[in-house]
Design an enzyme around this catalytic site. Structure first.
Site, PDB file in Angstrom:
ATOM      1  N   GLU A 251     -16.851  12.059  13.908  1.00  0.00           N
ATOM      2  CA  GLU A 251     -15.312  11.848  13.919  1.00  0.00           C
ATOM      3  C   GLU A 251     -15.009  13.092  14.655  1.00  0.00           C
ATOM      4  O   GLU A 251     -15.188  14.421  13.782  1.00  0.00           O
ATOM      5  CB  GLU A 251     -14.846  11.535  12.500  1.00  0.00           C
ATOM      6  CG  GLU A 251     -13.474  11.183  12.337  1.00  0.00           C
ATOM      7  CD  GLU A 251     -12.581  12.170  12.336  1.00  0.00           C
ATOM      8  OE1 GLU A 251     -12.136  12.536  13.333  1.00  0.00           O
ATOM      9  OE2 GLU A 251     -12.219  12.603  11.147  1.00  0.00           O
ATOM     10  N   CYS A 285      -7.046  16.302  12.563  1.00  0.00           N
ATOM     11  CA  CYS A 285      -7.281  15.731  13.793  1.00  0.00           C
ATOM     12  C   CYS A 285      -6.596  14.749  14.360  1.00  0.00           C
ATOM     13  O   CYS A 285      -6.696  14.319  15.430  1.00  0.00           O
ATOM     14  CB  CYS A 285      -9.066  15.044  13.533  1.00  0.00           C
ATOM     15  SG  CYS A 285      -9.054  13.987  12.205  1.00  0.00           S
TER      16      CYS A 285
END
Ligand code: NAD
Length: 479
Positions: A251, A285
């Site tokens: 990720e 993110c």
């Protein structure tokens, strides 16, 4: 006693210092002052953690999914009971406003509940045979001990997105949590210990990240890697894992595009996106970054966005009314300064912010840049800070082309009054997640992950657990 604890390693059920007695200071981003210490692991400690995870795996995989789920749900309940204390620890070490830390703990508890039950639903299949008397089936089995590496921006939820999935699947773990924000992941792990998780199933370490990842990934005990962090480090760890033929969940970074068409609810879009942009000081993110606003609504959206951003209350996260806390570390302060200076030098307009606030702690004003040229670094690198880029477009084709220009594809956002535009955003933007006309990302039960350089695998939804399971095919007939 200070409400901020020092942090030790958890190996084979014992909290301990590293065998070399090395430690690091932990700082409060709101003051820059040292508030505690974290113990660091040596290779001998890693060997002990690996042996514990090996042994823990034997115990945990032999524990029924129902019993595993009961332990996990107890841990979730303990988190809820301790939510206020843990939220304060998150804010003290990471900086975000306390209200956001409370949400982080609540989401962590919900994530544990969801994956506790997902483990109970790790069904195999019965496959129709070609011959009478043959039974063909698949079983889903935990892949083995997992090495997980978690970052500092959401010290609890980034850890829980790995721990809950692995434990739900029946795996054991060695988790290297962030040295800069160590105490809140330790509080998360403590909830599992207190809930009755057998010793060795979950081991927690801190140390020199590159040394630890190199050591753990090469160990034959570790069967699966999960990492959240930058693209550069993710590619490095994936290549180490590739040499060992080990599966990864990655990720990584993003540079989320936001497409706003002129027929969108501009007021709602501006308000929602400002709060989302500056959540956790933009160190997220999935933070909305590259706004593309249709020409006819550009001035209206931009003026509102700048107005709301300029009014955000900046302060220490521990103060109840703070809306924008400090950046988590001084590296981000320098990085944001450089990106803004470069954009302005290349012709961007600074609409608000663009400067550090005060001399104590790592505060940075909410910043809006407009008319930013594609050549500016910030149009190509993830800012990971409180900066929004507002550019304009005239055709949806151009906006989608710009959205897909970068090698990232984690989150994307759309605001539109048109069904056709909404359809095209969902179908044509290259992204792992797209949220249109509201904020709907990052629920435990929905997929969470990226495409292209943003990584692979999911940390949410029923897709997530598959990466922690092996599929075994068994065929038999009756003698
Ligand atoms: P960094 O790239 O050095 O570190 C990012 C994270 O990876 C940290 O938690 C660090 O401990 C860990 N890490 C670094 N090298 C490692 C290694 N060899 N093995 C294992 N773990 C390792 O940079 P940083 O200054 O901490 O953050 C900078 C950038 O990282 C940000 O701009 C952002 O792009 C990215 N980041 C992304 C996320 C995310 O949620 N995807 C979280 C934190 C940082």
């Amino acid at each position: 006693m200070s409400e901020y604890p020092n942090t030790q390693l958890l190996i084979a059920g014992d909290w301990c210092d590293g065998s070399g007695n090395r430690e690091m200071p932990v700082h409060n981003p709101a003051s820059g002052m040292e508030i505690g210490r974290v113990a660091l692991a040596e290779p001998a400690d890693l060997d002990r953690a690996l042996a514990a995870a090996d042994q823990g795996f034997r115990v945990w995989r032999a524990t029924s999914p129902l019993t595993r789920a009961k332990v996990m749900r107890r841990a979730a309940d303990l988190l809820r009971e301790r939510a206020e204390a843990i939220a304060r620890v998150i804010t003290l070490e990471q900086g975000k406003p306390i209200a956001q830390s409370r949400i982080e703990v609540a989401v962590a508890a919900d994530t544990i509940d969801w994956f506790a039950d997902e483990g109970r639903r790790a069904y195999g299949q019965i496959i129709p045979p070609r011959l009478p008397g043959v039974i063909q089936m698949t079983m889903k089995l935990p892949i083995g001990p997992v090495a997980a590496f978690t970052p500092w921006n959401f010290p609890v939820t980034q850890s829980v997105r790995k721990i809950a999935i692995a434990l739900g699947a029946g795996c054991s773990m060695v988790v290297k949590a962030p040295e800069e924000t160590p105490a809140s992941p330790a509080a998360l792990v403590t909830a599992f210990v207190d809930a009755g998780l057998p010793a060795g199933v979950l081991n927690l370490i801190y140390g020199v990240p590159a040394q630890i990842s190199d050591y753990l990934i090469k160990s034959p005990i570790i069967r699966k890697i999960s990492f959240t962090g930058s693209v550069e480090v993710g590619k490095h760890l994936a290549s180490l894992a590739g040499q060992q033929m080990k599966r990864c969940t990655m990720e990584l970074g993003g540079h989320a595009p936001v497409i706003v068409t002129a027929d969108a609810d501009i007021e709602k879009a501006a308000q929602t996106m400002v709060m989302h942009k500056f959540r956790n000081a933009g160190q997220v993110c999935v933070s909305p970054t590259r706004f593309m606003i249709e020409e006819a609504a550009y001035d209206q959206f931009t003026d509102r966005f700048v107005e709301i951003s300029s009014g955000l209350r900046i302060g220490a996260g521990i103060e109840e009314d703070t809306q924008l806390g400090p950046l988590s570390n001084s590296r981000r302060l320098d990085a944001i300064d450089e990106l803004i200076a470069d954009a302005v030098a290349q012709g961007a307009t600074l609409r608000c912010g663009g400067r550090r606030v005060g001399n104590e702690g790592w505060f940075f004003a909410p910043t809006v840049l407009s008319e930013v040229p594609l050549s500016a670094r910030i149009m190509n690198e993830e800012p990971f800070g409180p900066v929004a880029i507002l550019n304009r477009f005239t055709s949806l084709d151009d906006a989608i082309t710009e959205a897909n220009r970068l090698p990232f594809g984690l989150a994307a956002y759309g605001w539109t009054g048109s069904d056709q535009a909404a359809y095209r955003m969902g179908a044509e933007v290259e992204t792992g997640m797209m949220s249109i006309n509201h904020l709907g990302l990052a629920l435990p039960e929905t997929p969470f992950g990226g495409v292209k350089n943003s990584g692979y695998g999911s940390e949410g939804g029923s897709e997530a657990m598959e990466a922690y399971l092996d599929t075994r095919f068994v065929t038999r007939t009756f003698a």
